[in-house]
Design an enzyme around this catalytic site. Structure first.
Site, mmCIF file in Angstrom:
data_model
loop_
_atom_site.group_PDB
_atom_site.id
_atom_site.type_symbol
_atom_site.label_atom_id
_atom_site.label_comp_id
_atom_site.label_asym_id
_atom_site.label_seq_id
_atom_site.Cartn_x
_atom_site.Cartn_y
_atom_site.Cartn_z
ATOM 1 N N GLY A 128 0.814 -1.220 0.000
ATOM 2 C CA GLY A 128 0.000 0.000 0.000
ATOM 3 C C GLY A 128 0.844 1.264 0.000
ATOM 4 N N ILE B 146 -0.813 7.343 3.424
ATOM 5 C CA ILE B 146 0.159 7.235 4.523
ATOM 6 C C ILE B 146 1.343 6.360 4.106
ATOM 7 C CG2 ILE B 146 0.443 6.753 6.987
ATOM 8 C CD1 ILE B 146 -2.640 6.831 7.244
ATOM 9 N N GLY B 147 1.058 5.310 3.319
ATOM 10 C CA GLY B 147 2.137 4.419 2.870
ATOM 11 C C GLY B 147 3.197 5.182 2.089
ATOM 12 N N LYS C 100 -10.789 -4.231 9.682
ATOM 13 C CA LYS C 100 -9.450 -3.925 10.211
ATOM 14 C C LYS C 100 -9.208 -4.703 11.508
ATOM 15 C CE LYS C 100 -6.718 -1.355 9.016
ATOM 16 N NZ LYS C 100 -5.560 -1.525 8.078
ATOM 17 N N THR D 245 -6.037 0.968 13.041
ATOM 18 C CA THR D 245 -6.732 2.252 13.217
ATOM 19 C C THR D 245 -7.365 2.358 14.604
ATOM 20 O OG1 THR D 245 -8.702 3.454 12.492
ATOM 21 C CG2 THR D 245 -8.682 1.122 12.017
ATOM 22 N N ASP D 246 -7.523 3.589 15.084
ATOM 23 C CA ASP D 246 -8.213 3.792 16.362
ATOM 24 C C ASP D 246 -9.694 3.407 16.257
ATOM 25 O OD1 ASP D 246 -9.204 5.954 14.870
ATOM 26 O OD2 ASP D 246 -8.603 7.500 16.308
ATOM 27 N N GLU D 247 -10.200 3.269 15.027
ATOM 28 C CA GLU D 247 -11.622 2.924 14.860
ATOM 29 C C GLU D 247 -11.953 1.535 15.385
ATOM 30 O OE1 GLU D 247 -13.834 3.723 11.410
ATOM 31 O OE2 GLU D 247 -12.806 5.589 10.972
ATOM 32 N N TYR E 93 -15.751 -1.242 7.641
ATOM 33 C CA TYR E 93 -14.308 -0.963 7.504
ATOM 34 C C TYR E 93 -13.570 -1.333 8.781
ATOM 35 C CZ TYR E 93 -10.113 1.881 8.197
ATOM 36 O OH TYR E 93 -8.850 2.300 8.541
HETATM 37 P P1 NAD Z 1 -5.302 4.847 1.096
HETATM 38 O O1 NAD Z 1 -6.667 4.404 0.720
HETATM 39 O O2 NAD Z 1 -4.852 6.227 0.754
HETATM 40 O O3 NAD Z 1 -4.244 3.867 0.437
HETATM 41 C C1 NAD Z 1 -4.409 2.472 0.424
HETATM 42 C C2 NAD Z 1 -3.366 1.901 -0.528
HETATM 43 O O4 NAD Z 1 -3.475 0.473 -0.489
HETATM 44 C C3 NAD Z 1 -3.566 2.324 -1.986
HETATM 45 O O5 NAD Z 1 -2.329 2.665 -2.570
HETATM 46 C C4 NAD Z 1 -4.168 1.082 -2.632
HETATM 47 O O6 NAD Z 1 -3.863 0.967 -4.007
HETATM 48 C C5 NAD Z 1 -3.520 -0.017 -1.817
HETATM 49 N N1 NAD Z 1 -4.301 -1.262 -1.796
HETATM 50 C C6 NAD Z 1 -5.631 -1.399 -1.542
HETATM 51 N N2 NAD Z 1 -5.981 -2.689 -1.617
HETATM 52 C C7 NAD Z 1 -4.847 -3.396 -1.907
HETATM 53 C C8 NAD Z 1 -4.562 -4.758 -2.086
HETATM 54 N N3 NAD Z 1 -5.519 -5.690 -2.019
HETATM 55 N N4 NAD Z 1 -3.280 -5.138 -2.349
HETATM 56 C C9 NAD Z 1 -2.300 -4.192 -2.446
HETATM 57 N N5 NAD Z 1 -2.518 -2.881 -2.304
HETATM 58 C C10 NAD Z 1 -3.782 -2.473 -2.012
HETATM 59 O O7 NAD Z 1 -5.176 4.557 2.633
HETATM 60 P P2 NAD Z 1 -4.435 5.389 3.792
HETATM 61 O O8 NAD Z 1 -5.346 6.431 4.279
HETATM 62 O O9 NAD Z 1 -3.073 5.732 3.343
HETATM 63 O O10 NAD Z 1 -4.364 4.264 4.916
HETATM 64 C C11 NAD Z 1 -3.253 3.382 4.984
HETATM 65 C C12 NAD Z 1 -3.431 2.449 6.153
HETATM 66 O O11 NAD Z 1 -3.538 3.190 7.352
HETATM 67 C C13 NAD Z 1 -4.700 1.601 6.073
HETATM 68 O O12 NAD Z 1 -4.377 0.314 6.541
HETATM 69 C C14 NAD Z 1 -5.673 2.299 7.004
HETATM 70 O O13 NAD Z 1 -6.567 1.379 7.554
HETATM 71 C C15 NAD Z 1 -4.724 2.848 8.048
HETATM 72 N N6 NAD Z 1 -5.161 4.067 8.742
HETATM 73 C C16 NAD Z 1 -5.569 5.166 8.035
HETATM 74 C C17 NAD Z 1 -5.892 6.344 8.722
HETATM 75 C C18 NAD Z 1 -6.365 7.577 7.998
HETATM 76 O O14 NAD Z 1 -6.848 8.513 8.648
HETATM 77 N N7 NAD Z 1 -6.236 7.671 6.676
HETATM 78 C C19 NAD Z 1 -5.801 6.372 10.128
HETATM 79 C C20 NAD Z 1 -5.401 5.223 10.811
HETATM 80 C C21 NAD Z 1 -5.060 4.088 10.104
HETATM 81 O O1 DAU Z 2 -9.795 7.263 12.828
HETATM 82 C C1 DAU Z 2 -8.982 6.695 11.834
HETATM 83 C C2 DAU Z 2 -9.780 6.556 10.559
HETATM 84 O O2 DAU Z 2 -9.967 7.884 10.068
HETATM 85 C C3 DAU Z 2 -9.091 5.703 9.517
HETATM 86 O O3 DAU Z 2 -8.972 4.390 10.000
HETATM 87 C C4 DAU Z 2 -9.851 5.719 8.202
HETATM 88 O O4 DAU Z 2 -9.116 5.016 7.205
HETATM 89 C C5 DAU Z 2 -10.036 7.158 7.766
HETATM 90 O O5 DAU Z 2 -10.816 7.206 6.589
HETATM 91 C C6 DAU Z 2 -10.685 7.982 8.862
HETATM 92 O O6 DAU Z 2 -12.055 7.585 9.080
HETATM 93 P P1 DAU Z 2 -13.235 8.651 9.345
HETATM 94 O O7 DAU Z 2 -14.495 8.019 8.997
HETATM 95 O O8 DAU Z 2 -13.086 9.272 10.679
HETATM 96 O O9 DAU Z 2 -12.786 9.760 8.253
HETATM 97 P P2 DAU Z 2 -13.634 10.608 7.206
HETATM 98 O O10 DAU Z 2 -12.682 11.584 6.597
HETATM 99 O O11 DAU Z 2 -14.414 9.758 6.280
HETATM 100 O O12 DAU Z 2 -14.655 11.389 8.134
HETATM 101 C C7 DAU Z 2 -14.191 12.238 9.171
HETATM 102 C C8 DAU Z 2 -15.408 12.871 9.837
HETATM 103 O O13 DAU Z 2 -16.041 13.756 8.910
HETATM 104 C C9 DAU Z 2 -16.460 11.857 10.240
HETATM 105 O O14 DAU Z 2 -17.046 12.243 11.478
HETATM 106 C C10 DAU Z 2 -17.498 11.940 9.130
HETATM 107 C C11 DAU Z 2 -17.392 13.385 8.673
HETATM 108 N N1 DAU Z 2 -17.679 13.592 7.236
HETATM 109 C C12 DAU Z 2 -16.971 12.860 6.335
HETATM 110 C C13 DAU Z 2 -17.198 13.008 4.978
HETATM 111 C C14 DAU Z 2 -16.395 12.208 3.970
HETATM 112 C C15 DAU Z 2 -18.648 14.508 6.831
HETATM 113 O O15 DAU Z 2 -19.279 15.194 7.654
HETATM 114 N N2 DAU Z 2 -18.873 14.642 5.495
HETATM 115 C C16 DAU Z 2 -18.192 13.931 4.547
HETATM 116 O O16 DAU Z 2 -18.465 14.106 3.340
#
Ligand code: NAD
Ligand code: DAU
Length: 333
Positions: A8, A13-14, A151, A123-125, A147
């Site tokens: 990823g 983040i990756g 996880k 994730t904290d979720e 989701y």
């Molecule tokens: P992202 O959606 O931006 O990126 C995911 C990446 O994984 C993409 O490059 C996608 O092509 C790749 N991918 C998806 N399915 C795949 C598969 N089957 N095989 C190989 N590659 C694959 O995600 P992100 O926001 O960068 O999150 C990265 C990690 O961090 C995830 O595991 C997510 O659960 C975790 N995380 C995200 C957040 C956040 O706020 N974004 C917070 C806490 C944890």
């Molecule tokens: O807490 C970590 C998680 O944070 C990660 O594990 C997930 O990968 C990441 O997507 C994120 O999840 P959230 O659901 O918290 O993020 P999102 O950006 O989708 O939403 C953040 C907050 O904003 C949530 O309370 C929902 C709200 N929201 C989101 C969207 C997309 C809106 O009000 N409107 C929107 O259109």
């Protein structure tokens, strides 16, 4: 650690983790294994030195492809995931394939190849919502959307491989992450890019006061690195931003930074099962020397500027697949 597989690594983040490794450790080589789903983007790693960064397009749910690419690596860090809660509500099947089956393949391949470090990014979720206080790593898991349930499933399979086969698995649980290169389905880049285009910001009605703890992407990448290098196998580490904000506060901040007014806010139907508040305690990781360094005001300001200055990056994403998703997600809301 000389050769690290990052799964990823073309995502948000990756790719920050890849950039950090190449910057901080001159001896490290990266094998970036990514399926390039809608969220994967090679623009995110375009500046990586090809002598130290090998890209392999592959699916972690495909055991043979993963095993072949992992052979010769001394560590694997899994970022690969279906990562968007709203998409998991529209359909969860791919979330199970990648976030559970994919993680099983990683720990099984790591077991067979005797890989010395396995870090699973979670994730904290997985803790679910908390009204007061903050979750510690020992608290029970209570994921409440497809989701986060997937996880949690991946984590549990991973940890079972530590207990059963002594595979050296470490898990991190990060809070809501923000920064450059985030796919514009997540709230911050969606709202910033919509505001720049004078499009409505679809704030979930009833969720305006929901709280997320914002973690800057480079702080998250560093936290994962600390857990990878100094963490103990079999342990879980929370990575918290320490910046809890209500969604309405974030929304107003984005409007102020983009010079727009509140008439752009459009209250739309709430997310089903919308978790009210996430909060985690990162004391355990701080004990290994990590700190969240980015100030929230500065981080959000810099991030908004990055989207203002890098339209080339997000404009092409917001066409095509994104348009179709946006219509499905927000069309009738
Ligand atoms: P992202 O959606 O931006 O990126 C995911 C990446 O994984 C993409 O490059 C996608 O092509 C790749 N991918 C998806 N399915 C795949 C598969 N089957 N095989 C190989 N590659 C694959 O995600 P992100 O926001 O960068 O999150 C990265 C990690 O961090 C995830 O595991 C997510 O659960 C975790 N995380 C995200 C957040 C956040 O706020 N974004 C917070 C806490 C944890
Ligand atoms: O807490 C970590 C998680 O944070 C990660 O594990 C997930 O990968 C990441 O997507 C994120 O999840 P959230 O659901 O918290 O993020 P999102 O950006 O989708 O939403 C953040 C907050 O904003 C949530 O309370 C929902 C709200 N929201 C989101 C969207 C997309 C809106 O009000 N409107 C929107 O259109």
């Amino acid at each position: 650690m000389k050769r690290i597989m990052v799964t990823g690594g073309a995502g948000f983040i990756g790719s920050a983790f890849v950039r950090y490794q190449l910057r901080a450790y001159p001896d490290v080589h990266i094998v970036n294994f990514d399926k390039l789903t809608y969220a994967g983007n090679l623009d995110n790693v375009r500046e990586a030195d090809p002598a130290r960064h090998i890209f392999v397009r592959g699916d972690i749910a495909d055991f043979d492809a993963l095993y072949t690419a992992l052979n010769g690596c001394d560590a694997v860090v899994n970022f690969a995931a279906e990562s968007h809660v709203d998409r998991s509500i529209l359909g969860a099947s791919e979330f199970l394939d990648t976030n559970v089956r994919g993680v099983y393949n990683i720990v099984e391949a790591a077991r067979r190849l005797e890989v010395q470090h396995v870090l699973l990014v979670s994730t904290d979720e997985v803790y679910g919502s908390i009204s007061e206080g903050s979750f510690k790593e020992t608290d029970r898991l209570n994921p409440r959307n497809p989701y986060s349930a997937a996880k949690a499933g991946g984590e549990l399979v991973g940890m079972s491989y530590y207990h059963t086969f002594n595979v050296p698995v470490v898990v991190t649980r990060g809070s809501n992450t923000y920064g450059p290169y985030q796919y514009p389905e997540k709230v911050l880049p969606l709202f910033v890019t919509n505001a720049l285009d004078n499009e409505p910001l679809p704030l979930y009605k009833g969720g305006e006061r929901n709280v997320r703890d914002w973690l800057y992407v480079d702080d998250h990448a560093r936290g994962i690195d600390v857990a990878l290098r100094r963490g103990t196998p079999g342990e879980v580490y929370n990575i918290a931003g320490g910046n809890e904000r209500e969604n309405i506060t974030l929304t107003r901040k984005i409007l102020a930074l983009t010079g727009k007014d509140e008439s752009l806010i459009k209250l739309v139907a709430d997310r089903p099962g919308h978790d009210r508040r996430y909060s985690i305690d990162a004391g355990k990781l701080r004990g290994l020397g990590w700190r969240s360094e980015m100030d929230w005001d500065q981080g959000v300001t810099e991030t908004v500027h990055w989207y203002q200055e890098n339209e080339w990056w997000w404009r092409k994403i917001k066409s095509g697949e994104f348009r179709e998703y946006y219509q499905r997600q927000y069309g009738n809301r």
